[in-house]
Scaffold this motif. Structure first.
Motif, PDB file in Angstrom:
ATOM      1  N   ALA A   1       1.991  84.319  23.408  1.00 47.32           N
ATOM      2  CA  ALA A   1       1.985  84.231  24.862  1.00 47.32           C
ATOM      3  C   ALA A   1       1.749  82.785  25.257  1.00 47.32           C
ATOM      4  CB  ALA A   1       0.895  85.127  25.439  1.00 47.32           C
ATOM      5  N   VAL A   2       2.486  82.308  26.254  1.00 47.28           N
ATOM      6  CA  VAL A   2       2.391  80.907  26.638  1.00 47.28           C
ATOM      7  C   VAL A   2       2.370  80.752  28.154  1.00 47.28           C
ATOM      8  CG1 VAL A   2       3.592  80.084  24.559  1.00 47.28           C
ATOM      9  CG2 VAL A   2       4.912  80.579  26.627  1.00 47.28           C
ATOM     10  N   THR A   3       1.776  79.646  28.577  1.00 45.63           N
ATOM     11  CA  THR A   3       1.936  79.157  29.940  1.00 45.63           C
ATOM     12  C   THR A   3       2.375  77.711  29.829  1.00 45.63           C
ATOM     13  OG1 THR A   3       0.294  80.650  30.911  1.00 45.63           O
ATOM     14  CG2 THR A   3       0.817  78.651  32.130  1.00 45.63           C
ATOM     15  N   ILE A   4       3.541  77.413  30.367  1.00 45.13           N
ATOM     16  CA  ILE A   4       4.120  76.075  30.282  1.00 45.13           C
ATOM     17  C   ILE A   4       4.020  75.425  31.646  1.00 45.13           C
ATOM     18  CG2 ILE A   4       6.173  74.740  29.682  1.00 45.13           C
ATOM     19  CD1 ILE A   4       7.176  77.243  28.166  1.00 45.13           C
ATOM     20  N   THR A   5       3.293  74.323  31.740  1.00 47.40           N
ATOM     21  CA  THR A   5       3.135  73.592  32.990  1.00 47.40           C
ATOM     22  C   THR A   5       4.073  72.400  32.975  1.00 47.40           C
ATOM     23  OG1 THR A   5       0.818  74.277  33.114  1.00 47.40           O
ATOM     24  CG2 THR A   5       1.495  72.445  34.519  1.00 47.40           C
ATOM     25  N   VAL A   6       5.043  72.422  33.880  1.00 47.86           N
ATOM     26  CA  VAL A   6       6.112  71.426  33.913  1.00 47.86           C
ATOM     27  C   VAL A   6       5.877  70.480  35.089  1.00 47.86           C
ATOM     28  CG1 VAL A   6       8.608  71.062  33.976  1.00 47.86           C
ATOM     29  CG2 VAL A   6       7.679  73.181  32.994  1.00 47.86           C
ATOM     30  N   PRO A   7       5.747  69.185  34.860  1.00 48.87           N
ATOM     31  CA  PRO A   7       5.517  68.257  35.958  1.00 48.87           C
ATOM     32  C   PRO A   7       6.788  68.024  36.771  1.00 48.87           C
ATOM     33  CG  PRO A   7       5.827  67.035  33.931  1.00 48.87           C
ATOM     34  CD  PRO A   7       5.840  68.494  33.556  1.00 48.87           C
ATOM     35  N   GLY A   8       6.601  67.534  38.002  1.00 46.86           N
ATOM     36  CA  GLY A   8       7.744  67.194  38.848  1.00 46.86           C
ATOM     37  C   GLY A   8       7.292  66.393  40.039  1.00 46.86           C
ATOM     38  N   THR A   9       8.035  65.368  40.401  1.00 52.74           N
ATOM     39  CA  THR A   9       7.645  64.519  41.535  1.00 52.74           C
ATOM     40  C   THR A   9       7.693  65.289  42.854  1.00 52.74           C
ATOM     41  OG1 THR A   9       9.930  63.741  41.652  1.00 52.74           O
ATOM     42  CG2 THR A   9       8.382  62.389  40.412  1.00 52.74           C
ATOM     43  N   ALA A  10       8.545  66.320  42.937  1.00 51.91           N
ATOM     44  CA  ALA A  10       8.644  67.114  44.155  1.00 51.91           C
ATOM     45  C   ALA A  10       7.866  68.413  44.038  1.00 51.91           C
ATOM     46  CB  ALA A  10      10.113  67.414  44.458  1.00 51.91           C
ATOM     47  N   GLY A  11       6.939  68.477  43.091  1.00 51.53           N
ATOM     48  CA  GLY A  11       6.197  69.698  42.831  1.00 51.53           C
ATOM     49  C   GLY A  11       6.552  70.237  41.465  1.00 51.53           C
ATOM     50  N   GLY A  12       5.584  70.825  40.798  1.00 57.35           N
ATOM     51  CA  GLY A  12       5.808  71.269  39.433  1.00 57.35           C
ATOM     52  C   GLY A  12       6.292  72.697  39.343  1.00 57.35           C
ATOM     53  N   LEU A  13       6.470  73.138  38.098  1.00 61.01           N
ATOM     54  CA  LEU A  13       6.851  74.508  37.794  1.00 61.01           C
ATOM     55  C   LEU A  13       5.898  75.048  36.734  1.00 61.01           C
ATOM     56  CD1 LEU A  13      10.727  74.087  37.454  1.00 61.01           C
ATOM     57  CD2 LEU A  13       9.541  75.208  39.356  1.00 61.01           C
ATOM     58  N   THR A  14       5.623  76.334  36.794  1.00 56.07           N
ATOM     59  CA  THR A  14       4.824  76.996  35.771  1.00 56.07           C
ATOM     60  C   THR A  14       5.621  78.172  35.225  1.00 56.07           C
ATOM     61  OG1 THR A  14       2.740  76.396  36.847  1.00 56.07           O
ATOM     62  CG2 THR A  14       2.668  78.181  35.240  1.00 56.07           C
ATOM     63  N   VAL A  15       5.788  78.188  33.913  1.00 50.71           N
ATOM     64  CA  VAL A  15       6.468  79.289  33.244  1.00 50.71           C
ATOM     65  C   VAL A  15       5.419  80.107  32.498  1.00 50.71           C
ATOM     66  CG1 VAL A  15       8.255  79.964  31.587  1.00 50.71           C
ATOM     67  CG2 VAL A  15       8.549  77.880  32.963  1.00 50.71           C
ATOM     68  N   THR A  16       5.283  81.370  32.841  1.00 55.70           N
ATOM     69  CA  THR A  16       4.316  82.261  32.198  1.00 55.70           C
ATOM     70  C   THR A  16       5.087  83.334  31.451  1.00 55.70           C
ATOM     71  OG1 THR A  16       2.786  81.909  34.040  1.00 55.70           O
ATOM     72  CG2 THR A  16       2.321  83.753  32.564  1.00 55.70           C
ATOM     73  N   GLY A  17       4.899  83.409  30.130  1.00 56.07           N
ATOM     74  CA  GLY A  17       5.665  84.389  29.384  1.00 56.07           C
ATOM     75  C   GLY A  17       5.356  84.396  27.908  1.00 56.07           C
ATOM     76  N   SER A  18       6.386  84.601  27.101  1.00 52.30           N
ATOM     77  CA  SER A  18       6.247  84.736  25.657  1.00 52.30           C
ATOM     78  C   SER A  18       7.354  83.967  24.952  1.00 52.30           C
ATOM     79  CB  SER A  18       6.326  86.208  25.240  1.00 52.30           C
ATOM     80  OG  SER A  18       5.307  86.986  25.845  1.00 52.30           O
ATOM     81  N   VAL A  19       7.036  83.476  23.761  1.00 56.13           N
ATOM     82  CA  VAL A  19       8.034  82.862  22.898  1.00 56.13           C
ATOM     83  C   VAL A  19       8.070  83.625  21.584  1.00 56.13           C
ATOM     84  CG1 VAL A  19       8.745  80.798  21.649  1.00 56.13           C
ATOM     85  CG2 VAL A  19       7.769  80.579  23.934  1.00 56.13           C
ATOM     86  N   ASP A  20       9.249  84.099  21.218  1.00 56.86           N
ATOM     87  CA  ASP A  20       9.472  84.775  19.948  1.00 56.86           C
ATOM     88  C   ASP A  20       9.899  83.706  18.946  1.00 56.86           C
ATOM     89  OD1 ASP A  20      10.526  86.103  17.744  1.00 56.86           O
ATOM     90  OD2 ASP A  20      11.517  87.649  18.920  1.00 56.86           O
ATOM     91  N   TYR A  21       9.000  83.362  18.019  1.00 51.74           N
ATOM     92  CA  TYR A  21       9.284  82.258  17.110  1.00 51.74           C
ATOM     93  C   TYR A  21      10.167  82.657  15.933  1.00 51.74           C
ATOM     94  CZ  TYR A  21       6.346  79.130  19.707  1.00 51.74           C
ATOM     95  OH  TYR A  21       5.845  78.341  20.714  1.00 51.74           O
ATOM     96  N   ARG A  22      10.375  83.916  15.753  1.00 46.07           N
ATOM     97  CA  ARG A  22      11.324  84.348  14.720  1.00 46.07           C
ATOM     98  C   ARG A  22      12.712  84.547  15.323  1.00 46.07           C
ATOM     99  NH1 ARG A  22       7.872  88.050  10.418  1.00 46.07           N
ATOM    100  NH2 ARG A  22       6.096  86.604  10.284  1.00 46.07           N
ATOM    101  N   GLY A  23      12.755  85.094  16.536  1.00 41.42           N
ATOM    102  CA  GLY A  23      14.030  85.257  17.218  1.00 41.42           C
ATOM    103  C   GLY A  23      14.519  83.997  17.906  1.00 41.42           C
ATOM    104  N   LYS A  24      13.636  82.976  18.023  1.00 46.56           N
ATOM    105  CA  LYS A  24      13.980  81.698  18.647  1.00 46.56           C
ATOM    106  C   LYS A  24      14.460  81.884  20.084  1.00 46.56           C
ATOM    107  CE  LYS A  24      15.212  79.720  14.154  1.00 46.56           C
ATOM    108  NZ  LYS A  24      16.283  79.101  13.327  1.00 46.56           N
ATOM    109  N   VAL A  25      13.649  82.629  20.844  1.00 49.85           N
ATOM    110  CA  VAL A  25      13.975  82.885  22.240  1.00 49.85           C
ATOM    111  C   VAL A  25      12.680  82.996  23.036  1.00 49.85           C
ATOM    112  CG1 VAL A  25      14.060  85.374  21.787  1.00 49.85           C
ATOM    113  CG2 VAL A  25      15.227  84.451  23.804  1.00 49.85           C
ATOM    114  N   GLY A  26      12.705  82.521  24.272  1.00 50.62           N
ATOM    115  CA  GLY A  26      11.563  82.625  25.165  1.00 50.62           C
ATOM    116  C   GLY A  26      11.937  83.400  26.410  1.00 50.62           C
ATOM    117  N   TYR A  27      10.932  83.980  27.070  1.00 50.53           N
ATOM    118  CA  TYR A  27      11.173  84.791  28.268  1.00 50.53           C
ATOM    119  C   TYR A  27       9.926  84.764  29.127  1.00 50.53           C
ATOM    120  CZ  TYR A  27      11.627  89.137  31.028  1.00 50.53           C
ATOM    121  OH  TYR A  27      11.666  90.062  32.041  1.00 50.53           O
ATOM    122  N   GLY A  28      10.119  84.620  30.437  1.00 53.83           N
ATOM    123  CA  GLY A  28       8.968  84.612  31.315  1.00 53.83           C
ATOM    124  C   GLY A  28       9.360  84.538  32.771  1.00 53.83           C
ATOM    125  N   VAL A  29       8.376  84.213  33.587  1.00 50.55           N
ATOM    126  CA  VAL A  29       8.586  84.088  35.022  1.00 50.55           C
ATOM    127  C   VAL A  29       8.232  82.663  35.437  1.00 50.55           C
ATOM    128  CG1 VAL A  29       6.247  84.950  35.542  1.00 50.55           C
ATOM    129  CG2 VAL A  29       8.047  85.087  37.288  1.00 50.55           C
TER     130      VAL A  29
END
Length: 226
Positions: A41-69
């Motif tokens: 389970a991960v929370t990715i905090t992405v910076p941005g000059t016009a406001g950031g983004l937060t991705v909350t979800g999961s990364v499947d390290y065997r399937g090499k795919v991520g999914y979240g909101v």
């Protein structure tokens, strides 16, 4: 990736200094630990000059795919919605009222596909970095110090005592020596990663175990690369 490091607020002695044998071994297995776990389970905090983004979800390290909101922070909701990504593609499902957590089963329609951008997008760089934090084999512990890895200090993350280490110079680790910091537990578990991206002056932060891991199901009609 441009180097961008901040002073950490942890307690105890601070570096940088050379890695001990134990520290090098833990850094060498930390990505392999994610692969062994299958997913995190991960929370990715992405910076941005016009406001950031937060991705909350999961990364499947065997399937090499991520999914979240995705939720915007300090900006409008135009970027909010569901997201699923691989090393080469991004699938987005815009939502005016995105939930706090992505549904376990992705919706069957309403998705838009695009290639993952190799440069120029802090979001896409963050997604790519998150996927690369898993590996099907340990790194070479003897080579890590030779390639610039170092110990930086001690800290606590959600009650876990961790060592903070900077990663080595390696294309597979998404940066050059010093651009990536890992918060690693006594058994090699990765709890946080911070890395600078060329498109932003502030770093991306990836935190692990921020919620319960939910296995990633592919967007209908999409087969993840394995």
């Amino acid at each position: 990736m441009a180097a961008f490091l901040l002073a950490d607020g942890g307690s105890g002695p601070s570096g940088p200094r050379a890695l001990t044998e134990d520290e090098a071994n833990r850094l060498a297995i930390t990505r392999f630990r994610n692969y062994q776990a299958g997913g995190r389970a991960v929370t990715i905090t992405v910076p941005g000059t016009a406001g950031g983004l937060t991705v909350t979800g999961s990364v499947d390290y065997r399937g090499k795919v991520g999914y979240g909101v995705v939720h915007g922070t300090g900006r409008g909701t135009s970027s909010d919605g569901l997201i699923q990504w691989t090393a080469t593609s991004v699938h987005v499902h815009p939502m005016a009222n995105a939930p706090a957590h992505a549904p376990a089963s992705p919706p069957g329609s309403g998705w838009y596909d695009r290639p993952l951008q190799a440069s120029g997008s802090a979001l896409d760089s963050s997604l790519a970095i998150a996927l690369k934090l898993g590996s099907d084999r340990p790194d070479n512990a003897e080579l890590l110090p030779q390639n610039g890895a170092a110990w930086q200090g001690r800290d606590r993350v959600d009650g876990h005592r961790v060592d903070v280490m900077t990663g080595p110079s390696s294309p597979d680790r998404s940066g050059t020596a010093g651009t990536v910091r890992y918060w690693i537990g006594s058994d090699g578990t990765m709890y946080r990663v911070r890395v600078g991206v060329a498109s932003e002056p502030r770093p991306v932060v990836i935190a692990f175990d921020t919620q319960k891991y939910v296995p990633v199901q592919p967007v209908p009609g999409v087969t993840p690369a394995r």
